[in-house]
Scaffold this active site. Sequence first.
Site, PDB file in Angstrom:
ATOM      1  CD  GLU A  26     -32.975  -9.256  31.840  1.00 59.89           C
ATOM      2  OE1 GLU A  26     -32.471  -9.972  32.897  1.00 59.89           O
ATOM      3  OE2 GLU A  26     -32.761  -8.508  30.936  1.00 59.89           O
TER       4      GLU A  26
ATOM      5  N   GLY B 249     -35.449  -6.529  36.547  1.00 59.87           N
ATOM      6  CA  GLY B 249     -35.421  -6.664  38.096  1.00 59.87           C
ATOM      7  C   GLY B 249     -36.378  -7.838  38.653  1.00 59.87           C
ATOM      8  CB  SER B 250     -37.778  -9.068  41.647  1.00 57.47           C
ATOM      9  OG  SER B 250     -38.788  -7.843  41.972  1.00 57.47           O
TER      10      SER B 250
ATOM     11  CE  LYS C 281     -37.838   4.836  41.697  1.00 53.65           C
ATOM     12  NZ  LYS C 281     -36.453   3.851  42.028  1.00 53.65           N
TER      13      LYS C 281
ATOM     14  N   GLY D 157     -41.652  -7.356  41.149  1.00 53.66           N
ATOM     15  CA  GLY D 157     -41.309  -5.830  40.915  1.00 53.66           C
ATOM     16  C   GLY D 157     -41.941  -5.468  39.343  1.00 53.66           C
ATOM     17  N   GLY D 158     -41.544  -6.717  38.404  1.00 51.71           N
ATOM     18  CA  GLY D 158     -42.087  -6.481  36.957  1.00 51.71           C
ATOM     19  C   GLY D 158     -43.606  -6.795  37.004  1.00 51.71           C
TER      20      GLY D 158
ATOM     21  CB  CYS E 206     -30.404 -11.678  34.271  1.00 51.32           C
ATOM     22  SG  CYS E 206     -29.513 -10.746  32.802  1.00 51.32           S
TER      23      CYS E 206
END
Length: 523
Positions: free
Chosen positions: A265, A241-242, A184, A245-246, A302
Amino acid sequence: MTLQGTSFIGNQRGTGSDIACHATNPATGELLDPAYIAATKEELDRAVELATAAFPVFSATSGAERAKFLRTIADEIDAIVDEIAVRGPLESGLPEARLRGETGRTTGQLRLFATVVEDGSWVDARIEHGQPERQPIPKVDLRSQLRGVGPVAVFAASNFPMAFSTAGGDTASALAAGCPVIVKAHSSHPGLAEMVAECVIKAAKTCGMPEGVFSLVYGSGRKIGQALVKHPGIQAVGFTGSQAGGRALMDSAAARPQPIPVYAEMSSINPVFILPGALAERGEALADGLYGSLTMGVGQFCTNPGLVFTPTSGTEAFTEKLTTTTAAGATGTMLNSGIAKSYCSGVEALKAKGGIKTLAEVPSTLDGAQGGPAVFRTDVGTFLQDEDLMEEVFGPTTLIVASDDKAELLKAAEALEGQLTATIQGTEADLAEYSDLVEILVRKAGRVIFNNFPTGVEVCHSMVHGGPYPATSDGRSTSVGTMAIYRFARPVSYQNFPDAALPDSLKEANPLGIKRMVDGVRD
């Protein structure tokens, strides 16, 4: 390379439906051509159908064949590095040198996984010979190995448009495990996604890989991303990502009729503990090192050190140097306007809190998505009373927490959530005195660092880039290094099979020459 703006559905280009996005130059706000078109539901279904059909063929390829595929992808990407260096800064705000370096990391990861699958020992082959004469119960012949789980969905990351995106670590490790991949694309850098996807498809054709071993789709995370995770053909997910979102992907994957693992992550403030001995020996040098780490990549790594514990006393040289250096710093272009807006909000929230002192700040601005460094300080009592201070502010800022009480320091360490990294700056005497702190941090983080700073992740066999929740969704895994392959593999045991019907890795003669465990003894 002429950019076209549609998804890759196996070896074919999609037509799509509505416009998904234009890339936007974060420094100027300029929309970049072409427009990128969201995949249709039918195209998404077709991509998963192709991946499902490709899996038994691709997973049966030899280590040598898979290694050739990975190396060919790397070669194709290396061949367009000059084009990446032009398009990448426009989409991400990152400098050309960073894009060239990240491209090298991307191709290096692919070649590293090629050596892993070429060696073949990663499958952890185990053989237990049968003992039919054993009493009172005969022992059956059992042989086990790891194999790929099936088609994997990979979500490209905003902050690493090459190394954690289309052909980044998640894709490389999944392909190495024998799993087809559907990526994606991230809306911040769709052009780079297209360029790299063309490299992967070209390599797949060159190496005779089945169609569907790789696809790339455009579209929103809520629509296309969620549909991808919910599709019954997808067997695992890789995400960077955030936390929001995760978490959304984790919940969707868990709610499926057949739940699947999501390796996400998500969030880490990467605490740094500066102990008294180190502070006395090299206070100014520590300030320089900390500033360099927290501003690297405009703080959008990160592993950015967002929290620093120091003694209350004896910090004059360190604090003065850090304050002066930060105040003299400059803003930098952030990855996109949304990240810049979130960073500005996070800094303002810290400034508005009671008990927080601003040591230095270079004002950020949403005009041009400019993020400026900022350093704050509080005491450990205030920190322990406010859970908000443990939340990540994604950008070039850090919070210093001061205390001379060792018991309070240990209490603060215990209060931390799971982290990607935890750092100790100290002397050998400090380590001996604070051995209990080390034990706490080992429980809290995937990588514990001594006398370095956390930014900078070496891609190698022993790297762990993961940690307890919420740093990652599964603290037993890593998204960097060769151990990442195990996320996309599962063990299978063969009982009483004739030798000719076994995989080569489990045959008695060991035709692959790999390292194995035989009757409890490693080769």
